[in-house]
Structure formats: structure tokens, C-alpha cells
Enzyme design. Structure first.
Site, mmCIF file in Angstrom:
data_model
loop_
_atom_site.group_PDB
_atom_site.id
_atom_site.type_symbol
_atom_site.label_atom_id
_atom_site.label_comp_id
_atom_site.label_asym_id
_atom_site.label_seq_id
_atom_site.Cartn_x
_atom_site.Cartn_y
_atom_site.Cartn_z
ATOM 1 N N CYS A 121 -12.913 -47.299 -23.443
ATOM 2 C CA CYS A 121 -14.315 -47.735 -23.484
ATOM 3 C C CYS A 121 -14.738 -48.270 -24.845
ATOM 4 C CB CYS A 121 -15.232 -46.594 -23.044
ATOM 5 S SG CYS A 121 -15.316 -45.280 -24.262
ATOM 6 N N ARG A 171 21.819 -10.136 -28.112
ATOM 7 C CA ARG A 171 23.151 -10.479 -28.610
ATOM 8 C C ARG A 171 23.156 -10.591 -30.136
ATOM 9 N NH1 ARG A 171 25.693 -15.121 -30.081
ATOM 10 N NH2 ARG A 171 27.941 -15.072 -29.816
ATOM 11 N N CYS A 197 -17.200 -42.839 -20.094
ATOM 12 C CA CYS A 197 -15.894 -43.494 -20.281
ATOM 13 C C CYS A 197 -15.093 -43.430 -18.979
ATOM 14 C CB CYS A 197 -15.145 -42.793 -21.406
ATOM 15 S SG CYS A 197 -13.427 -43.301 -21.535
ATOM 16 N N SER A 247 30.892 -15.618 -27.840
ATOM 17 C CA SER A 247 30.275 -16.794 -27.211
ATOM 18 C C SER A 247 31.358 -17.480 -26.379
ATOM 19 C CB SER A 247 29.682 -17.708 -28.264
ATOM 20 O OG SER A 247 30.696 -18.081 -29.149
ATOM 21 N N LEU A 248 31.118 -18.680 -25.955
ATOM 22 C CA LEU A 248 32.074 -19.355 -25.061
ATOM 23 C C LEU A 248 32.463 -20.702 -25.650
ATOM 24 C CD1 LEU A 248 30.115 -18.654 -21.771
ATOM 25 C CD2 LEU A 248 32.425 -17.842 -22.222
ATOM 26 N N CYS A 255 -12.962 -38.804 -27.261
ATOM 27 C CA CYS A 255 -13.905 -39.862 -26.926
ATOM 28 C C CYS A 255 -15.132 -39.136 -26.398
ATOM 29 C CB CYS A 255 -13.328 -40.780 -25.838
ATOM 30 S SG CYS A 255 -14.593 -41.846 -25.113
ATOM 31 N N GLU A 302 30.704 -19.042 -12.286
ATOM 32 C CA GLU A 302 29.319 -18.552 -12.216
ATOM 33 C C GLU A 302 28.389 -19.539 -12.915
ATOM 34 O OE1 GLU A 302 29.384 -14.921 -14.456
ATOM 35 O OE2 GLU A 302 31.332 -14.390 -13.644
ATOM 36 N N LYS A 308 35.897 -18.269 -15.381
ATOM 37 C CA LYS A 308 36.608 -17.142 -15.999
ATOM 38 C C LYS A 308 37.901 -16.874 -15.235
ATOM 39 C CE LYS A 308 32.224 -14.929 -17.150
ATOM 40 N NZ LYS A 308 31.244 -13.923 -16.826
ATOM 41 N N TYR A 356 26.251 -10.370 -15.584
ATOM 42 C CA TYR A 356 27.452 -11.171 -15.366
ATOM 43 C C TYR A 356 28.732 -10.569 -15.943
ATOM 44 C CZ TYR A 356 26.234 -13.138 -19.986
ATOM 45 O OH TYR A 356 25.894 -13.319 -21.302
ATOM 46 N N LYS A 415 25.659 -20.730 -15.504
ATOM 47 C CA LYS A 415 25.325 -20.228 -16.843
ATOM 48 C C LYS A 415 23.810 -20.357 -17.014
ATOM 49 C CE LYS A 415 26.814 -20.676 -21.606
ATOM 50 N NZ LYS A 415 25.515 -20.961 -22.204
ATOM 51 N N LYS A 456 29.600 -27.476 -19.746
ATOM 52 C CA LYS A 456 28.185 -27.735 -20.015
ATOM 53 C C LYS A 456 27.715 -28.927 -19.194
ATOM 54 C CE LYS A 456 26.225 -26.042 -23.145
ATOM 55 N NZ LYS A 456 25.675 -24.910 -23.844
ATOM 56 N N ASP A 504 20.172 -20.314 -18.542
ATOM 57 C CA ASP A 504 19.652 -20.605 -19.878
ATOM 58 C C ASP A 504 18.564 -19.582 -20.219
ATOM 59 O OD1 ASP A 504 19.757 -21.990 -22.150
ATOM 60 O OD2 ASP A 504 18.737 -23.779 -21.423
ATOM 61 N N ALA A 546 0.846 -1.203 0.000
ATOM 62 C CA ALA A 546 0.000 0.000 0.000
ATOM 63 C C ALA A 546 0.880 1.253 0.000
ATOM 64 C CB ALA A 546 -0.918 -0.010 1.219
ATOM 65 N N CYS A 567 -11.866 -45.379 -28.647
ATOM 66 C CA CYS A 567 -11.272 -45.056 -27.345
ATOM 67 C C CYS A 567 -10.618 -46.312 -26.762
ATOM 68 C CB CYS A 567 -12.355 -44.536 -26.408
ATOM 69 S SG CYS A 567 -11.773 -44.349 -24.718
HETATM 70 N N1 5U1 Z 1 27.347 -16.396 -15.971
HETATM 71 C C1 5U1 Z 1 27.771 -16.133 -17.210
HETATM 72 N N2 5U1 Z 1 27.108 -16.515 -18.288
HETATM 73 N N3 5U1 Z 1 27.838 -16.061 -19.339
HETATM 74 C C2 5U1 Z 1 27.594 -16.176 -20.673
HETATM 75 N N4 5U1 Z 1 28.880 -15.489 -17.520
HETATM 76 C C3 5U1 Z 1 28.954 -15.429 -18.857
HETATM 77 N N5 5U1 Z 1 29.844 -14.878 -19.666
HETATM 78 C C4 5U1 Z 1 29.645 -14.956 -20.981
HETATM 79 C C5 5U1 Z 1 28.512 -15.606 -21.523
HETATM 80 C C6 5U1 Z 1 28.314 -15.667 -22.999
HETATM 81 O O1 5U1 Z 1 30.537 -14.405 -21.833
HETATM 82 C C7 5U1 Z 1 31.681 -13.812 -21.247
HETATM 83 C C8 5U1 Z 1 32.802 -14.144 -22.121
HETATM 84 C C9 5U1 Z 1 31.440 -12.355 -21.050
#
Ligand code: 5U1
Length: 678
Positions: free
Chosen positions: A417, A139, A438, A81-82, A433, A116, A296, A232, A118, A320, A120, A33, A414
């Protein structure tokens, strides 16, 4: 700065801080409130001074008018990317590679790591200039993304201005914050449940739901989706001296960004591996989907020294988690009979371990999907599972198909039945059905009737439903209320001790007092879930009134369209259903709303529906809504022929135009007061 500007600035700071306490720290320090009062005051001031509205105002989190397309955005620093690791061997190989590239005199024992989860979701880059969020971008391909700023602004845990807290560091001149937009698993499940109730598209997993929600051209839709964010990384920063990943995470948290609390900073590589394995075992207990862990190198100078190869840095690696996909043999295709009689296919599989869980069955969604993918008995298939989501068959592996395999043909009758299956409508692929006696349907109907969203009968689950239907003690859902007469037969059932029977019967008896809309939900009429049931009972407060309602009368209810109205009238027109209602009545259910207090029915705006447009002279939208509701009226968002009045303020939107087209009367604030006799 004028006094008004000062008050607006102070309100925004305060509101942003409370949003942060609530959404990021999960530790609010004021009541809802009190928060509403601050927002109302800000809205009021902004309505009076529209020239002072800025994009970083917390009032702007509701979304903006739809775009035709997203603008493209060049990332000043590419979003890499990684590289992936799949086991400890890959991790040791990564460390050894780094060891060979370190500056003279350094060894891997000198390294510090930050680890850390990752998440999804969908990676984004958020730009802040002088503390104000000026751009949010996806991205994309890493070089070019999409400008989704309007959508990003609707995510409540993303600060619109930084620092959020008065104790935070000063805002840098420019900063690009990188992180993941995601949908928490509980929110995803609830969201999908609501989608199913509305008959709308379901999302396969939280990642798809997050991506689909963030990439909406209409950001007002994004505003309604339960999205969250974890920061991150810093893409770049001007005006702050940050030297390590750990400092970056601490700095982001101090500015008010959500940073995952499950982070490890260590010099020990053994500890890194231990942390990863611990994570893997905790994976299914987390409130979000994580597909791995990112390791990292902490020191930014070392990161720079190690550099990037292709589009992935050498200084980071994603470990992964084991795939949540596996291949196995599809032994047979079976079908389930749902409570509406709908037949859905599923697969019995050769048991397979997917991400630590043994999977024996998986959904095949529907016959159309099954035919499109041409999935056959005997096929080797790809099966996927994620979090709490039901395992699903993704596709067949055609190279491994046995030469004698035959396309699957849906059943014609079905499986329970023997009734011939039918389609409800020509244009629908779903098979049903249509035998209301049934037993398979009956079990599901009972399960639904007693469930939490309907009559909420404690201790009554699917196992009891199956047993009582199988023993012939329940032949329709109304029989639940005649079980008390069959106490001896219940006591004779295996596992039904006296106490269990008494508790069950007491819970059944107590459920007779549930509100009428819950009963209506429990009947399982197609398209009548708890939301529609509540709309229905407001207009037709008894079963008799509802039973007599014509399709046109039902459609006159705001929120009920022809499809729902048709389903309701069709249900009540069936003699078997009429007999069922009579049986409930004989059992002692009231089948109507508890009488409203005479006070409520006699309130001056009772039965009237209002739509608000434009800025009213003295009330905020919330205040006007509260006034209407206190006087017995209802407020809806869009004008239709069911609207009683449109309340018009300054700068009205297209709703006024619509009201004119439909001939709906309009009122101003004073007119509304007079109508309510206030
Ligand atoms: N936690 C985390 N996820 N992630 C994804 N850190 C992190 N760093 C990333 C990516 C693609 O790239 C770094 C190289 C900045």
C-alpha cells in the site's frame, strides 16, 4: 508387606501397564475415566503414606524441582557414534571391508543384518537396576554425558519399572537401554504453534525441540513437552542371555520399551539396499524425523570380533538420507505483510532440489536475523528443509559472494500500500505497516478470521480471500457478512458456480452462531489468540463490556498481563475498529456469549479462583479441583493477587507463604465445603 503397600504396588503395576498400552502400543484397554480413578487412588494412598512414595511411582512423572546444573555421568561402556554411508557404493565398500575381516571359513553370504530407521533426536542411556529406572543420561561426548534422570522420568513411554506387562520376561539384575528421545513431527508443529501464540521462542526442527526439552534444568518444563522414545540397543545386561541385535530388540519390546516397528531382519544385502531406498521415499510420510537408516550385523559375537575403530563400530553403518540442505543462488529478497501488518522477509531462490523437493522460496525469519547473517541478494546461500518445516536460508557462502554485492536494506514503505513502515515500540526490531486498509494485511486478516481457530468458515481459504479483496468485494473483515448482498457479483467470478456460492454463503451465515470467544480470536488483536480470548470472554462476556474494560480491569484477569491488556485497549480505542464492530453488529452477529444457564451463574463458587497446596485430608488434588469446578469455581496453579482463596492441606508448599504475603484468605477442606454450601 502391609496391605497398603500391596495395594500401592498393585496400583503402580496396573497404571504402568495402562500407560504402556496407551503410549507404547497405542492400544488402550481402559477409558480415561477408569485410568484417572486408578491414579487418584494411588495419589490418595501416597498422600496418606508419604513414606511409601518411590521415584518409580507413576505419580512422579510430573517433574521435580529445578537443578542448578546437570551432574556429569561416566558411561560404563562408551556410547559410540556411527560411520556414515551416502550411497550404495559406500554400502558395498562397507560390506567388502567386513568380508576381509570375517573369521576363517565365513563369507559375507553368511551374514545377517538388522536395519533400523535412524531417528533424529537425542541419544540417551537408561539404567535399570532390579527392574527400576535409576538413571537416565545423555550421550554427551560418548564417554561423559549428563544426568537427566528427572527429565527422563517425565517421558510417558519410558517405563519407570520393567517388565511393564505381567507377560514380560523377568527384569534383569542390571540393564542399560540405549535409544533416542525425539519429538514426533505433529507434536512438534503443534508445540511451535502454541509457542508462537504465546509469543515465545520457536524451535527450528523436531531435533532441536527434543534436545532443548530434555536438557531443561526444570524437569516440570520437560513434563509438558511432547517427547517420545525408541529403544534401539542394549549397552550391557546382567542376568539375561541376549546374543543378537534382533533378540535384543525383541527383548526390549517384551520388557515394555517402545521399539520401532519398521525394522528389517534379513540375510540378503540386496534386500537391505531395497529397504533403505524404500525408506527414503517414505521419509516425508513418517510421524517422526529420520535422518537415515542404521544397518547392523546381527550376531553379537561377530560384532565383538569386528570391533570398534576410533569411536565407531565396524559392525554398523548409518546410511544417511540425502542432505536436506543445499546451496543455491538467492535471486531477490522480498517481504510479506502479515495480518497484524508485520513485515517479514523471505528469499526467492534459483530452484533447487533438496531431499526430493524443489524449493523456490525460503524464509529469512526477520530483519534482525537477516542483518546478523548479512545475507544479500545475489549471494549463494545454504538452504535447509526438514519434514513439514518451512525451508529456511541458513547462511551465505561468503567465498562465492559477487564483488559488487551490497548489504540488504529493509524497506521503508509497505510494498503493497506504500504506507511508511513503523516500529511498534522502540525496543522492537519488527517493522509494521500500520495502514489498517492495506490490502495485503486485509487478505491475511480475512484468512485468519475464517480459519479453523477462529470462525471456522468451511470452504473459505486464502485463494478466495485474495480474490474477494482484489475484486473489492471485501474491504474489511466485516464485509464477509455482506457478501450475501453481492451474490450476483460473486457468480460473475471465475470458478464461482451457483453451488459453490450458495455453499460459501451458507457457511458464512452459519458462522454467526460461533461462540463469542471465536469471534474475538478472529479480530486478530495482537496477543489475543484462542486461549486469551477464552479468558477474556469469561470476565467480559460481551463486546460492549470488553470495549469499556480499563487496562487495570483487564490485568485483573488471571493470565492477562500488561502487554496483552495494553494491546486490547489500544485496539478498541481506534475509531476504525469501533466502526468495524458496529458493522459486525449490523450484520447480525451477537457479539456476546450465549447466556449462561441461570444454574451456572448462581453456583456458589462462581467467579472465585482457588489455588490448592498441600495434601487435603480426604480429597486428592483432582477431586478437590473437580469439586470446585462443579460448584462454579476455577482452580489455577499459582498464587497471585487475583486468587480468591488458597486451600491448604498438610505439608503446604511455598504457595501458603505467598498467600500470606499477599493477604489472600486461606481455607481448609472443610472450609471449602462450607463455602460451597456442601
Ligand atoms: N536405530 C538406531 N539408531 N542408532 C544410533 N540404531 C542405532 N545405533 C546406534 C546409534 C548411534 O549406535 C549403535 C552402534 C548402538
Amino acid at each position: 508387606m502391609s496391605d497398603i503397600e500391596k495395594e500401592i504396588a498393585a496400583l503402580r503395576r496396573e497404571i504402568n501397564y495402562h500407560l504402556y498400552r496407551y503410549h507404547t502400543l497405542d492400544d488402550p484397554i481402559i477409558s480415561d475415566a477408569e485410568y484417572d480413578a486408578l491414579m487418584n487412588r494411588l495419589r490418595q494412598l501416597e498422600a496418606e503414606h508419604p513414606e511409601l512414595v518411590t521415584p518409580d511411582s507413576p505419580t512422579q512423572r510430573v517433574g521435580a524441582p529445578p537443578l542448578d546444573a546437570f551432574e556429569k555421568v561416566n558411561h560404563p561402556i562408551p556410547m559410540t557414534s556411527l560411520n556414515n554411508a551416502f550411497d550404495d557404493g559406500d554400502m558395498h565398500a562397507w560390506l567388502a571391508r567386513i568380508g576381509r575381516l570375517l573369521p576363517d571359513g565365513m563369507t559375507v553370504d553368511d551374514l545377517e543384518f538388522v536395519v533400523e530407521p535412524k531417528i533424529d533426536g537425542l541419544a540417551v542411556a537408561l539404567t535399570y537396576e532390579n527392574g527400576i529406572l535409576t538413571r537416565g543420561a545423555t550421550r554427551g561426548d560418548g564417554q561423559v554425558g549428563e544426568n537427566v534422570t528427572a527429565n527422563i522420568r517425565t517421558i510417558k513411554s519410558i517405563p519407570l519399572s520393567i517388565p511393564v506387562s505381567p507377560d514380560g520376561p523377568p527384569a534383569p539384575a542390571r540393564i542399560e537401554v540405549r535409544g533416542e528421545v525425539y519429538m514426533p513431527i505433529a507434536a512438534f508443529n503443534e508445540f511451535n504453534r502454541q509457542q508462537a501464540e504465546k509469543g515465545e521462542k520457536l524451535f527450528a526442527n523436531p531435533r532441536n525441540a527434543a534436545a532443548g526439552s530434555l536438557r531443561q534444568l526444570d524437569s516440570r518444563i520437560t513434563a509438558e513437552r511432547p517427547l517420545a522414545f525408541f529403544a534401539y540397543a542394549i549397552g550391557y545386561v546382567e542376568g539375561a542371555d541376549i546374543r543378537t541385535q534382533k533378540e535384543a530388540l525383541d527383548y526390549l519390546a517384551a520388557l515394555g520399551f517402545p521399539v520401532n516397528p519398521d525394522i528389517l531382519h534379513t540375510r540378503s544385502f540386496d534386500e537391505v539396499l531395497h529397504f533403505i531406498h524404500n525408506w527414503m521415499t517414505r521419509r516425508d510420510t513418517l510421524p517422526y524425523d529420520a535422518d537415515g537408516v542404521v544397518v547392523k550385523i546381527n550376531d553379537f559375537r561377530l560384532q565383538e570380533h569386528l570391533g570398534v575403530v576410533g569411536n565407531a563400530p565396524r559392525w554398523a553403518i548409518a546410511y544417511k538420507f540425502p542432505a536436506r540442505e543445499a546451496t543455491t543462488k538467492l535471486l531477490e529478497i522480498k517481504v510479506n505483510v502479515g495480518r497484524t501488518g508485520q513485515i517479514t522477509p523471505y528469499a526467492n531462490l534459483e530452484p533447487v532440489n533438496i531431499g526430493g523437493v524443489t524449493v523456490r522460496q525460503a524464509t529469512l525469519h526477520n530483519f534482525e536475523d537477516l542483518a546478523k547473517k548479512d545475507i544479500r541478494e545475489g549471494d549463494t546461500v545454504v538452504v535447509k528443509r526438514a519434514g513439514d518445516v518451512i525451508p529456511q536460508v541458513v547462511k551465505p557462502v561468503l567465498d562465492l559472494r559477487p564483488p559488487d554485492s551490497k548489504p540488504y536494506r529493509p524497506p521503508e514503505v509497505c510494498p503493497t500500500c506504500g504506507e511508511k513502515l513503523a516500529r511498534f515500540r522502540e525496543d522492537e526490531v519488527a517493522l509494521f505497516c500500520i495502514n489498517s486498509a492495506c490490502p495485503a494485511q486485509l487478505v491475511r486478516q480475512v484468512e485468519y478470521f475464517v480459519s479453523r481457530s477462529a470462525m471456522d468458515i468451511e470452504g473459505f481459504g486464502i485463494k478466495i480471500a485474495e480474490l474477494l479483496v482484489a475484486k473489492g468485494l471485501i474491504k474489511d473483515i466485516a464485509d464477509i457478512y455482506f457478501l450475501a448482498e453481492k451474490r450476483e457479483e460473486l457468480l460473475a467470478l471465475e470458478g464461482f458456480a451457483e453451488k459453490k456460492v450458495d455453499n460459501l454463503l451458507a457457511a458464512i451465515e452459519a458462522s454467526k452462531q460461533q461462540p463469542f470467544d471465536r469471534f474475538l480470536t478472529g479480530l486478530g488483536i495482537r496477543y489475543v489468540g484462542s486461549v486469551v480470548a477464552r479468558l477474556l470472554v469469561e470476565a467480559f462476556p460481551s463486546i460492549d463490556a470488553l470495549q469499556q474494560a480499563s487496562q487495570a480491569e483487564l490485568e485483573a484477569i488471571d493470565g492477562i498481563g500488561p502487554r496483552i491488556a495494553e494491546s486490547i485497549t489500544a485496539w478498541f480505542s481506534r475509531p476504525a475498529n469501533q466502526a468495524l464492530i458496529e458493522k459486525f453488529r449490523r450484520a447480525g452477529l451477537k457479539l456476546r456469549m450465549a447466556p449462561r444457564s441461570p444454574e451456572a451463574a448462581s453456583r456458589p463458587l462462581a467467579g472465585l479462583t482457588f489455588v490448592l497446596t498441600g495434601t487435603l485430608p480426604t480429597w486428592s488434588r483432582e477431586e478437590a479441583k473437580a469439586f470446585i469446578e462443579q460448584h462454579g469455581g476455577k482452580v489455577t496453579g499459582s498464587v497471585s493477587k487475583k486468587t480468591s482463596y488458597v486451600v491448604v492441606g498438610e505439608n503446604p508448599g511455598s504457595k501458603l507463604e505467598k498467600a500470606r504475603q499477599l493477604g489472600i484468605p486461606t481455607l481448609d477442606e472443610d472450609g471449602l465445603r462450607r463455602l460451597a454450601g456442601a
